[in-house]
Design a protein around this motif. Sequence first.
Motif, PDB file in Angstrom:
ATOM      1  N   GLU A  96       0.820  -1.208   0.000  1.00  0.00           N
ATOM      2  CA  GLU A  96       0.000   0.000   0.000  1.00  0.00           C
ATOM      3  C   GLU A  96       0.859   1.266   0.000  1.00  0.00           C
ATOM      4  O   GLU A  96       0.550   2.236  -0.695  1.00  0.00           O
ATOM      5  CB  GLU A  96      -0.940  -0.003   1.195  1.00  0.00           C
ATOM      6  CG  GLU A  96      -2.065  -1.020   1.057  1.00  0.00           C
ATOM      7  CD  GLU A  96      -2.953  -1.076   2.277  1.00  0.00           C
ATOM      8  OE1 GLU A  96      -2.759  -0.278   3.223  1.00  0.00           O
ATOM      9  OE2 GLU A  96      -3.837  -1.946   2.294  1.00  0.00           O
ATOM     10  N   LEU A  99       2.390   1.598  -3.492  1.00  0.00           N
ATOM     11  CA  LEU A  99       1.391   2.078  -4.449  1.00  0.00           C
ATOM     12  C   LEU A  99       1.094   3.559  -4.249  1.00  0.00           C
ATOM     13  O   LEU A  99       0.893   4.303  -5.214  1.00  0.00           O
ATOM     14  CB  LEU A  99       0.100   1.258  -4.339  1.00  0.00           C
ATOM     15  CG  LEU A  99       0.178  -0.166  -4.872  1.00  0.00           C
ATOM     16  CD1 LEU A  99      -1.126  -0.912  -4.581  1.00  0.00           C
ATOM     17  CD2 LEU A  99       0.473  -0.180  -6.359  1.00  0.00           C
ATOM     18  N   GLY A 100       1.069   4.005  -3.000  1.00  0.00           N
ATOM     19  CA  GLY A 100       0.865   5.424  -2.723  1.00  0.00           C
ATOM     20  C   GLY A 100       1.995   6.279  -3.275  1.00  0.00           C
ATOM     21  O   GLY A 100       1.762   7.352  -3.841  1.00  0.00           O
ATOM     22  N   ILE A 102       3.948   5.459  -5.801  1.00  0.00           N
ATOM     23  CA  ILE A 102       3.828   5.414  -7.266  1.00  0.00           C
ATOM     24  C   ILE A 102       2.741   6.367  -7.740  1.00  0.00           C
ATOM     25  O   ILE A 102       2.923   7.090  -8.723  1.00  0.00           O
ATOM     26  CB  ILE A 102       3.567   3.969  -7.734  1.00  0.00           C
ATOM     27  CG1 ILE A 102       4.826   3.131  -7.520  1.00  0.00           C
ATOM     28  CG2 ILE A 102       3.137   3.937  -9.195  1.00  0.00           C
ATOM     29  CD1 ILE A 102       4.618   1.647  -7.726  1.00  0.00           C
ATOM     30  N   ARG A 103       1.611   6.416  -7.043  1.00  0.00           N
ATOM     31  CA  ARG A 103       0.530   7.327  -7.413  1.00  0.00           C
ATOM     32  C   ARG A 103       0.986   8.779  -7.331  1.00  0.00           C
ATOM     33  O   ARG A 103       0.666   9.599  -8.190  1.00  0.00           O
ATOM     34  CB  ARG A 103      -0.686   7.106  -6.515  1.00  0.00           C
ATOM     35  CG  ARG A 103      -1.479   5.895  -6.873  1.00  0.00           C
ATOM     36  CD  ARG A 103      -2.777   5.825  -6.064  1.00  0.00           C
ATOM     37  NE  ARG A 103      -3.212   4.446  -5.983  1.00  0.00           N
ATOM     38  CZ  ARG A 103      -3.207   3.699  -4.883  1.00  0.00           C
ATOM     39  NH1 ARG A 103      -2.835   4.209  -3.741  1.00  0.00           N
ATOM     40  NH2 ARG A 103      -3.607   2.448  -4.932  1.00  0.00           N
ATOM     41  N   GLU A 104       1.729   9.105  -6.279  1.00  0.00           N
ATOM     42  CA  GLU A 104       2.247  10.472  -6.132  1.00  0.00           C
ATOM     43  C   GLU A 104       3.216  10.826  -7.252  1.00  0.00           C
ATOM     44  O   GLU A 104       3.191  11.931  -7.779  1.00  0.00           O
ATOM     45  CB  GLU A 104       2.930  10.645  -4.775  1.00  0.00           C
ATOM     46  CG  GLU A 104       1.977  10.838  -3.638  1.00  0.00           C
ATOM     47  CD  GLU A 104       1.167  12.113  -3.773  1.00  0.00           C
ATOM     48  OE1 GLU A 104       1.741  13.171  -4.107  1.00  0.00           O
ATOM     49  OE2 GLU A 104      -0.056  12.045  -3.544  1.00  0.00           O
ATOM     50  N   ILE A 106       3.219   9.605 -10.235  1.00  0.00           N
ATOM     51  CA  ILE A 106       2.448   9.745 -11.481  1.00  0.00           C
ATOM     52  C   ILE A 106       1.714  11.082 -11.503  1.00  0.00           C
ATOM     53  O   ILE A 106       1.627  11.741 -12.528  1.00  0.00           O
ATOM     54  CB  ILE A 106       1.470   8.570 -11.640  1.00  0.00           C
ATOM     55  CG1 ILE A 106       2.261   7.297 -11.916  1.00  0.00           C
ATOM     56  CG2 ILE A 106       0.457   8.838 -12.732  1.00  0.00           C
ATOM     57  CD1 ILE A 106       1.416   6.033 -11.907  1.00  0.00           C
ATOM     58  N   ARG A 107       1.201  11.540 -10.349  1.00  0.00           N
ATOM     59  CA  ARG A 107       0.447  12.796 -10.289  1.00  0.00           C
ATOM     60  C   ARG A 107       1.346  14.016 -10.449  1.00  0.00           C
ATOM     61  O   ARG A 107       0.930  15.026 -10.988  1.00  0.00           O
ATOM     62  CB  ARG A 107      -0.289  12.902  -8.958  1.00  0.00           C
ATOM     63  CG  ARG A 107      -1.507  12.062  -8.899  1.00  0.00           C
ATOM     64  CD  ARG A 107      -2.265  12.346  -7.631  1.00  0.00           C
ATOM     65  NE  ARG A 107      -3.015  11.145  -7.280  1.00  0.00           N
ATOM     66  CZ  ARG A 107      -3.390  10.824  -6.088  1.00  0.00           C
ATOM     67  NH1 ARG A 107      -3.081  11.601  -5.074  1.00  0.00           N
ATOM     68  NH2 ARG A 107      -4.060   9.734  -5.855  1.00  0.00           N
ATOM     69  N   LYS A 108       2.557  13.986  -9.966  1.00  0.00           N
ATOM     70  CA  LYS A 108       3.436  15.160  -9.978  1.00  0.00           C
ATOM     71  C   LYS A 108       3.694  15.690 -11.389  1.00  0.00           C
ATOM     72  O   LYS A 108       3.557  16.885 -11.619  1.00  0.00           O
ATOM     73  CB  LYS A 108       4.749  14.854  -9.267  1.00  0.00           C
ATOM     74  CG  LYS A 108       4.618  14.955  -7.771  1.00  0.00           C
ATOM     75  CD  LYS A 108       5.966  14.833  -7.101  1.00  0.00           C
ATOM     76  CE  LYS A 108       5.768  14.952  -5.611  1.00  0.00           C
ATOM     77  NZ  LYS A 108       7.021  14.836  -4.886  1.00  0.00           N
ATOM     78  N   ASN A 110       1.823  15.425 -13.974  1.00  0.00           N
ATOM     79  CA  ASN A 110       0.549  15.952 -14.475  1.00  0.00           C
ATOM     80  C   ASN A 110       0.220  17.287 -13.825  1.00  0.00           C
ATOM     81  O   ASN A 110      -0.405  18.138 -14.450  1.00  0.00           O
ATOM     82  CB  ASN A 110      -0.587  14.959 -14.232  1.00  0.00           C
ATOM     83  CG  ASN A 110      -0.419  13.696 -15.051  1.00  0.00           C
ATOM     84  OD1 ASN A 110       0.275  13.685 -16.057  1.00  0.00           O
ATOM     85  ND2 ASN A 110      -1.051  12.621 -14.628  1.00  0.00           N
TER      86      ASN A 110
END
Length: 113
Positions: A96, A99-100, A102-104, A106-108, A110
């Motif tokens: 978890e 994954l958090g 990785i999500r951060e 990916i968002r940066k 964008n």
Amino acid sequence: MGMFGSTAKRALVAAFPVELVNYFVVRYPAGNHLPVREDWFQAVAAQWYMFHLPGVFALNEFGVLRNSRLLGHAVLFLSGWIDTAILLFLALLLVEVALGIIRELIRKPNAEN
């Protein structure tokens, strides 16, 4: 309940069938139901003792547990289940967190556009 509560519940639920197989299929590795001379068995026995070590210690320390077959089995099963749940909890928590992250990441990119 938060992330820790739901992860702990999933770990407890997932650990139960794992411990059922571990306890009733592998059973006590010092018994004579599996071929001791096999190389893979040494790894299975080490794993079994690692997960059931608190129960083995409890059986050695408390004569009441050692003298009662039912209580002894219950202590060994519960100690294995709890240790398996702790291991699964840590693994799920690690996934978890990863994954958090990785999500951060990916968002940066964008957010900068």
